[in-house]
Scaffold this motif. Sequence first.
Motif, short mmCIF file in Angstrom:
data_model
loop_
_atom_site.label_atom_id
_atom_site.label_comp_id
_atom_site.label_asym_id
_atom_site.label_seq_id
_atom_site.Cartn_x
_atom_site.Cartn_y
_atom_site.Cartn_z
N GLN A 119 0.34 -1.40 -0.21
CA GLN A 119 -0.09 0.40 -0.09
C GLN A 119 1.21 0.81 -0.19
OE1 GLN A 119 -3.61 -0.35 0.64
NE2 GLN A 119 -3.14 1.91 0.09
N THR A 157 -0.62 4.09 -4.91
CA THR A 157 0.26 3.06 -5.00
C THR A 157 -0.30 2.55 -6.17
OG1 THR A 157 -1.29 2.16 -2.68
CG2 THR A 157 0.12 0.28 -4.52
N GLU A 178 3.49 2.58 -2.56
CA GLU A 178 4.39 1.90 -2.53
C GLU A 178 5.02 2.11 -4.32
OE1 GLU A 178 8.01 -1.23 -2.18
OE2 GLU A 178 5.79 -2.49 -2.49
#
Length: 242
Positions: free
Chosen positions: A28, A190, A30
């Motif tokens: 999450q 994300t 990233e």
Amino acid sequence: MALVEIKSLHKSFGSNHVLRGIDFTVEQGEVVCVIGPSGSGKSTLLRCVNLLETPQEGQVIVRGEDITHPDCHLDEARQQIGMVFQQFNLFPHLSALANCTVAQRTVLKRPAEEADRVARANLERVGLSDKIEAYPAQLSGGQQQRVAIARALSMDPALMLFDEPTSALDPELVGDVLTVMRKLALDGMTMLVVTHEMAFAREVADRVVFMDGGVIVEQGPPAEVIGNPKEERTRTFLRRVL
Ligand code: ADP
Ligand code: MG
């Protein structure tokens, strides 16, 4: 729990074994950039993540749900994933605003007023408040790509996939699109991004994945994978693109 977990993914087209056992996760918030030579399977990987392609083996788990499982509600799973393509793929007969409202209304069943409000907010977010009524043909490539990003964002996805979003653009238009993507990353979106923009990957990615021949050869922080690669295949690729 990872937002996306990919486990021993295999995909063939006929006798062409394109993805040969891919394992990785996206957490999450990233930003993961996928790099690698043409034909290494990057687009196929992205297309497997939202099941535009069906893998022969392996699993794609989104928020704990295996979306490759036959019982999975594919439409619901796909709604969580926005995708931006190299070739924008806007509806040519619809304005920027209508491009951003149509799926909200038909897929999410949002009332017209709400869809309109969400679309306007996202067009503003990508810097196109003044182009709301414009048709794709009246927009530059960079503007069209930003409409495509706004359209994907309007579905409130948990994950955004980008497949070489700037590769079809004239060089002077690349920066505006990257700026929008950088802003999204800072907002905590994300993102899984296939790109040849090494400066962007270095600056924005939390992790870089280098693919070659249908496998992940090396992955890690950009300073390692791009700045100080361990594998000879990564070094060879980077020598060619940097
Ligand atoms: P990349 O995005 O890294 O350039 P792709 O995933 O597009 O690589 O392609 C990997 C391989 O899969 C190539 O050999 C390509 O020809 C093949 N391929 C991709 N999509 C299809 C398809 N729909 N049908 C047949 N072969 C495909
Ligand atoms: Mg590709």
